[in-house]
Write a protein that holds these residues in place. Structure first.
Motif, PDB file in Angstrom:
ATOM      1  N   GLY A 198       3.150   1.723  -2.015  1.00 62.94           N
ATOM      2  CA  GLY A 198       3.566   1.928  -3.404  1.00 62.94           C
ATOM      3  C   GLY A 198       5.078   2.036  -3.491  1.00 62.94           C
ATOM      4  O   GLY A 198       5.807   1.364  -2.762  1.00 62.94           O
TER       5      GLY A 198
ATOM      6  N   VAL B 243       0.360  -0.796  -8.297  1.00 61.13           N
ATOM      7  CA  VAL B 243       0.082   0.533  -7.763  1.00 61.13           C
ATOM      8  C   VAL B 243       0.398   1.562  -8.837  1.00 61.13           C
ATOM      9  O   VAL B 243       1.095   1.267  -9.812  1.00 61.13           O
ATOM     10  CB  VAL B 243       0.914   0.834  -6.489  1.00 61.13           C
ATOM     11  CG1 VAL B 243       0.559  -0.117  -5.361  1.00 61.13           C
ATOM     12  CG2 VAL B 243       2.399   0.795  -6.775  1.00 61.13           C
TER      13      VAL B 243
ATOM     14  N   TRP C 297       0.818  -1.209   0.000  1.00 58.48           N
ATOM     15  CA  TRP C 297       0.000   0.000   0.000  1.00 58.48           C
ATOM     16  C   TRP C 297       0.857   1.267   0.000  1.00 58.48           C
ATOM     17  O   TRP C 297       0.384   2.337  -0.360  1.00 58.48           O
ATOM     18  CB  TRP C 297      -0.953   0.019   1.182  1.00 58.48           C
ATOM     19  CG  TRP C 297      -2.062  -0.990   1.092  1.00 58.48           C
ATOM     20  CD1 TRP C 297      -2.344  -1.843   0.059  1.00 58.48           C
ATOM     21  CD2 TRP C 297      -3.046  -1.262   2.091  1.00 58.48           C
ATOM     22  NE1 TRP C 297      -3.444  -2.619   0.358  1.00 58.48           N
ATOM     23  CE2 TRP C 297      -3.892  -2.278   1.596  1.00 58.48           C
ATOM     24  CE3 TRP C 297      -3.300  -0.751   3.354  1.00 58.48           C
ATOM     25  CZ2 TRP C 297      -4.972  -2.780   2.317  1.00 58.48           C
ATOM     26  CZ3 TRP C 297      -4.370  -1.248   4.079  1.00 58.48           C
ATOM     27  CH2 TRP C 297      -5.197  -2.247   3.560  1.00 58.48           C
TER      28      TRP C 297
ATOM     29  N   SER D 132      -4.542   5.934   0.059  1.00 55.78           N
ATOM     30  CA  SER D 132      -5.194   5.820  -1.240  1.00 55.78           C
ATOM     31  C   SER D 132      -5.274   4.358  -1.688  1.00 55.78           C
ATOM     32  O   SER D 132      -6.324   3.905  -2.152  1.00 55.78           O
ATOM     33  CB  SER D 132      -4.421   6.648  -2.269  1.00 55.78           C
ATOM     34  OG  SER D 132      -4.985   6.500  -3.542  1.00 55.78           O
ATOM     35  N   ASN D 133      -4.182   3.633  -1.532  1.00 54.10           N
ATOM     36  CA  ASN D 133      -4.186   2.226  -1.940  1.00 54.10           C
ATOM     37  C   ASN D 133      -5.036   1.367  -1.010  1.00 54.10           C
ATOM     38  O   ASN D 133      -5.602   0.364  -1.458  1.00 54.10           O
ATOM     39  CB  ASN D 133      -2.756   1.682  -2.032  1.00 54.10           C
ATOM     40  CG  ASN D 133      -2.043   2.215  -3.247  1.00 54.10           C
ATOM     41  OD1 ASN D 133      -2.628   2.376  -4.304  1.00 54.10           O
ATOM     42  ND2 ASN D 133      -0.774   2.515  -3.095  1.00 54.10           N
TER      43      ASN D 133
ATOM     44  N   GLY E 253      -7.116   0.381  -3.890  1.00 53.55           N
ATOM     45  CA  GLY E 253      -6.006  -0.407  -4.415  1.00 53.55           C
ATOM     46  C   GLY E 253      -6.377  -1.342  -5.548  1.00 53.55           C
ATOM     47  O   GLY E 253      -7.538  -1.684  -5.765  1.00 53.55           O
ATOM     48  N   ARG E 254      -5.367  -1.747  -6.263  1.00 52.10           N
ATOM     49  CA  ARG E 254      -5.497  -2.693  -7.366  1.00 52.10           C
ATOM     50  C   ARG E 254      -4.989  -4.058  -6.905  1.00 52.10           C
ATOM     51  O   ARG E 254      -4.157  -4.140  -6.010  1.00 52.10           O
ATOM     52  CB  ARG E 254      -4.651  -2.220  -8.552  1.00 52.10           C
ATOM     53  CG  ARG E 254      -5.164  -0.945  -9.172  1.00 52.10           C
ATOM     54  CD  ARG E 254      -4.202  -0.479 -10.273  1.00 52.10           C
ATOM     55  NE  ARG E 254      -4.728   0.629 -11.012  1.00 52.10           N
ATOM     56  CZ  ARG E 254      -4.684   1.889 -10.615  1.00 52.10           C
ATOM     57  NH1 ARG E 254      -4.134   2.202  -9.462  1.00 52.10           N
ATOM     58  NH2 ARG E 254      -5.188   2.848 -11.357  1.00 52.10           N
TER      59      ARG E 254
ATOM     60  N   GLU F  50      -0.114   7.796  -0.015  1.00 47.35           N
ATOM     61  CA  GLU F  50      -0.194   6.655  -0.938  1.00 47.35           C
ATOM     62  C   GLU F  50      -0.801   5.443  -0.240  1.00 47.35           C
ATOM     63  O   GLU F  50      -1.636   4.737  -0.802  1.00 47.35           O
ATOM     64  CB  GLU F  50       1.214   6.316  -1.463  1.00 47.35           C
ATOM     65  CG  GLU F  50       1.250   5.164  -2.420  1.00 47.35           C
ATOM     66  CD  GLU F  50       0.724   5.508  -3.805  1.00 47.35           C
ATOM     67  OE1 GLU F  50       0.629   4.576  -4.637  1.00 47.35           O
ATOM     68  OE2 GLU F  50       0.411   6.679  -4.082  1.00 47.35           O
TER      69      GLU F  50
END
Length: 113
Positions: A32, A96, A30, A85-86, A90-91, A82
């Motif tokens: 990144g 990221v 997370w 946000s993740n 997140g993906r 970051e």
């Protein structure tokens, strides 16, 4: 880069990071690309594999090079932004968004995740 920054309790922030990662090691992604300076700061603050198994010597030079060169406080603030946000958006698969918007994969061999 020392572990002191005016206006921020860096030691408390790093202790909180350590506790979050002890609870769920996969969360390192997370951060990144900022994982690499966060990892280095954790180690510089005296934490190591005894506190968090993934605090070994591995660093991905390609993704680490994507981190903008800023001071300690700015780097930590960007890492925490970051992370948030993740955590929310997140993906999958450790992917990221880098600082320039490109998608990169975060993988730390020390974590094995």
């Amino acid at each position: 880069m020392s572990v002191e920054a005016p206006g921020m309790d860096v030691h408390a922030a790093l202790r909180n990071v350590l506790q979050q990662l002890q609870a769920d090691p996969q969360r390192y992604r997370w951060f990144g690309v900022w994982w690499w300076p966060v990892k280095a700061l954790l180690k510089r603050a005296g934490y190591g594999p005894d506190q968090l198994y993934m605090l070994g010597s591995y660093q991905d030079p390609e993704t680490a090079a994507l981190v903008p060169s800023e001071g300690l406080e700015a780097t930590l603030r960007a890492a925490f932004e970051e992370y948030g946000s993740n955590a929310r958006f997140g993906r999958p698969g450790g992917r990221v968004e880098g600082p320039d918007g490109e998608l990169v994969t975060i993988y730390d061999e020390d974590a094995g995740l």
